[in-house]
Write a protein that holds these residues in place. Structure first.
Motif, PDB file in Angstrom:
ATOM      1  N   ALA B 105      32.303  66.467  22.428  1.00 53.97           N
ATOM      2  CA  ALA B 105      33.445  67.366  21.686  1.00 53.97           C
ATOM      3  C   ALA B 105      33.324  66.753  20.230  1.00 53.97           C
ATOM      4  O   ALA B 105      33.325  67.406  19.005  1.00 53.97           O
ATOM      5  N   ALA B 106      33.052  65.205  20.536  1.00 56.86           N
ATOM      6  CA  ALA B 106      32.932  64.693  19.059  1.00 56.86           C
ATOM      7  C   ALA B 106      31.116  65.270  18.465  1.00 56.86           C
ATOM      8  O   ALA B 106      31.913  65.822  17.188  1.00 56.86           O
ATOM      9  N   HIS B 107      30.568  65.256  19.265  1.00 60.72           N
ATOM     10  CA  HIS B 107      29.160  66.042  17.897  1.00 60.72           C
ATOM     11  C   HIS B 107      29.361  67.781  17.574  1.00 60.72           C
ATOM     12  O   HIS B 107      29.324  67.952  16.835  1.00 60.72           O
ATOM     13  N   PHE B 108      30.677  68.110  18.729  1.00 58.44           N
ATOM     14  CA  PHE B 108      30.675  69.930  18.318  1.00 58.44           C
ATOM     15  C   PHE B 108      32.130  70.101  17.415  1.00 58.44           C
ATOM     16  O   PHE B 108      32.292  71.200  16.918  1.00 58.44           O
ATOM     17  N   SER B 109      32.635  68.812  17.226  1.00 55.16           N
ATOM     18  CA  SER B 109      34.126  68.576  16.259  1.00 55.16           C
ATOM     19  C   SER B 109      34.826  69.911  16.649  1.00 55.16           C
ATOM     20  O   SER B 109      35.158  70.880  16.844  1.00 55.16           O
ATOM     21  N   ILE B 110      35.381  69.221  18.474  1.00 53.50           N
ATOM     22  CA  ILE B 110      35.688  70.524  19.742  1.00 53.50           C
ATOM     23  C   ILE B 110      36.795  69.689  19.126  1.00 53.50           C
ATOM     24  O   ILE B 110      37.496  68.854  19.955  1.00 53.50           O
ATOM     25  N   SER B 111      38.053  69.892  19.051  1.00 52.32           N
ATOM     26  CA  SER B 111      39.386  69.387  19.370  1.00 52.32           C
ATOM     27  C   SER B 111      40.650  70.439  19.507  1.00 52.32           C
ATOM     28  O   SER B 111      41.903  70.147  19.885  1.00 52.32           O
ATOM     29  N   GLN B 112      40.774  71.818  20.116  1.00 55.22           N
ATOM     30  CA  GLN B 112      40.660  72.313  21.015  1.00 55.22           C
ATOM     31  C   GLN B 112      40.083  73.130  22.094  1.00 55.22           C
ATOM     32  O   GLN B 112      39.574  73.385  21.754  1.00 55.22           O
ATOM     33  N   ARG B 128      32.538  80.593  16.514  1.00 56.39           N
ATOM     34  CA  ARG B 128      32.911  80.361  16.899  1.00 56.39           C
ATOM     35  C   ARG B 128      34.445  80.367  17.263  1.00 56.39           C
ATOM     36  O   ARG B 128      35.376  80.883  15.741  1.00 56.39           O
ATOM     37  N   ILE B 129      34.893  80.170  17.781  1.00 53.15           N
ATOM     38  CA  ILE B 129      36.071  80.572  18.109  1.00 53.15           C
ATOM     39  C   ILE B 129      37.275  79.325  19.162  1.00 53.15           C
ATOM     40  O   ILE B 129      36.491  79.231  20.006  1.00 53.15           O
ATOM     41  N   GLY B 130      38.290  79.617  17.932  1.00 55.83           N
ATOM     42  CA  GLY B 130      39.402  78.511  19.055  1.00 55.83           C
ATOM     43  C   GLY B 130      40.188  78.847  19.601  1.00 55.83           C
ATOM     44  O   GLY B 130      40.730  79.703  18.508  1.00 55.83           O
ATOM     45  N   GLY B 131      40.628  78.623  20.658  1.00 53.52           N
ATOM     46  CA  GLY B 131      41.558  79.541  21.379  1.00 53.52           C
ATOM     47  C   GLY B 131      41.215  80.672  22.150  1.00 53.52           C
ATOM     48  O   GLY B 131      40.172  80.697  22.319  1.00 53.52           O
ATOM     49  N   VAL B 132      42.063  81.352  22.465  1.00 52.02           N
ATOM     50  CA  VAL B 132      41.883  82.231  23.348  1.00 52.02           C
ATOM     51  C   VAL B 132      41.313  83.218  22.756  1.00 52.02           C
ATOM     52  O   VAL B 132      41.759  84.201  21.284  1.00 52.02           O
ATOM     53  N   PRO B 133      39.940  83.708  22.287  1.00 56.37           N
ATOM     54  CA  PRO B 133      39.025  84.763  21.547  1.00 56.37           C
ATOM     55  C   PRO B 133      40.261  85.880  22.376  1.00 56.37           C
ATOM     56  O   PRO B 133      40.011  86.728  22.815  1.00 56.37           O
ATOM     57  N   LYS B 134      39.706  86.644  20.647  1.00 56.40           N
ATOM     58  CA  LYS B 134      40.794  88.163  20.630  1.00 56.40           C
ATOM     59  C   LYS B 134      38.921  89.353  20.603  1.00 56.40           C
ATOM     60  O   LYS B 134      38.174  88.585  20.767  1.00 56.40           O
TER      61      LYS B 134
END
Lengths: 147, 148
Positions: B105-112, B128-134
């Motif tokens: 998570a830290a490596h790819f800076s994923i926060s959600q 990259r898409i954060g949250g439920v992708p449209k």
């Protein structure tokens, strides 16, 4: 890992809707006769604590849901893992604890807690957005949460 | 404070909640182009699929979903992306549980979660898409990569 419990996802959202009503009433009272707000905060605290710790006790929300709401709905499209809503209840409980404790000496704390509980519960119930679950990874990464 | 002021405050809180919810609906799941042009190293990702370690990317594209056990919306995204994989042969879909892999998570800076990466055939992160992708956005990206 223990056996996974799967639940109807509409159950927690129904509960969140009731919680959000309690919370906005508490928020309103907290600006006026804040003792009522504090009392509602105790109720919310009890409800959250029951769903976090009361493993074998039927929660009033789930009783209402199963008795009056579920029979009027069609079968759920899919069942959901019970861990995310459970985590959300823990987040709610921590806000309620903050509200209950600050009620002893800092009435504004009750207002703040009620506002946050309302926001989280409302967004969960009407937008399907679970703030606690969204924040889970962020909280873990900055070290505020452990496994 | 009088009852009027109380109502105004409660009303404002209500309006804020609706504003947050609407903004979230609108912005979440849109995603953005990834400018790092990083290639994912599958030997570091160490992700299994049907009990077998994944060692090769999809022919045209790979969809990487990052999930946690506490993520309420991850299973739904998992189902719809699996469907997509089932229909399109050049597409590989993998799901990485990062509940206990905060280093990733830290490596790819994923926060959600869910967070979905769209890789090209060589494993380079394109989108990259954060949250439920449209769905439409995923489709458009996959079409660019020639995977649909």
């Amino acid at each position: 890992m223990t056996e996974l419990k799967r639940i109807d996802p509409r159950g927690p959202r129904f509960g969140a809707a009731i919680t959000s009503v309690f919370a906005i009433i508490a928020f309103g009272f907290s600006l006026d006769t804040w003792v009522y707000a504090w009392l509602i905060m105790w109720v919310l605290f009890a409800l959250f604590a029951l769903s976090v710790f009361g493993k074998n006790i039927t929660h009033p929300y789930s009783y209402l849901f199963q008795k009056f709401v579920r029979p009027r709905l069609s079968a759920p499209a899919e069942l959901e893992d019970s861990r995310p809503p459970h985590f959300a209840q823990q987040v709610g409980l921590s806000f309620a604890v903050f509200g209950v404790i600050s009620g002893f000496f800092w009435p504004l704390g009750v207002t703040i807690a009620a506002a946050f509980i309302f926001l989280a519960a409302f967004l969960n119930a009407f937008f399907g957005l679970c703030l606690g679950c969204q924040m889970y990874l962020g909280l873990r990464r900055i070290g505020l949460l452990r496994q | 404070m009088g009852p009027d002021a109380t109502l105004i405050w409660a009303g404002s809180l209500f309006a804020i909640a609706i504003a947050i919810g609407t903004a979230f609906r609108f912005f979440s799941g849109r995603g953005r182009r990834d400018k790092t042009s990083e290639c994912i190293d599958l030997s570091k990702l160490k992700v299994g699929k049907n009990g077998v370690l994944v060692t090769e990317f999809g022919k045209k594209t790979t969809l990487v979903q990052f999930s946690t056990q506490y993520c309420g919306q991850c299973p739904g995204v998992r189902r719809s992306l699996s469907q997509l994989e089932y229909r399109h042969g050049a597409l590989l879909y993998i799901d990485v549980d990062i509940t206990n892999r905060l280093d990733l998570a830290a490596h790819f800076s994923i926060s959600q979660t869910p967070t979905v990466f769209i890789l090209d055939g060589l494993g380079e992160i394109k989108f990259r898409i954060g949250g439920v992708p449209k769905y439409a956005i995923i489709r458009a990206e996959l079409e660019k990569l020639g995977a649909l």
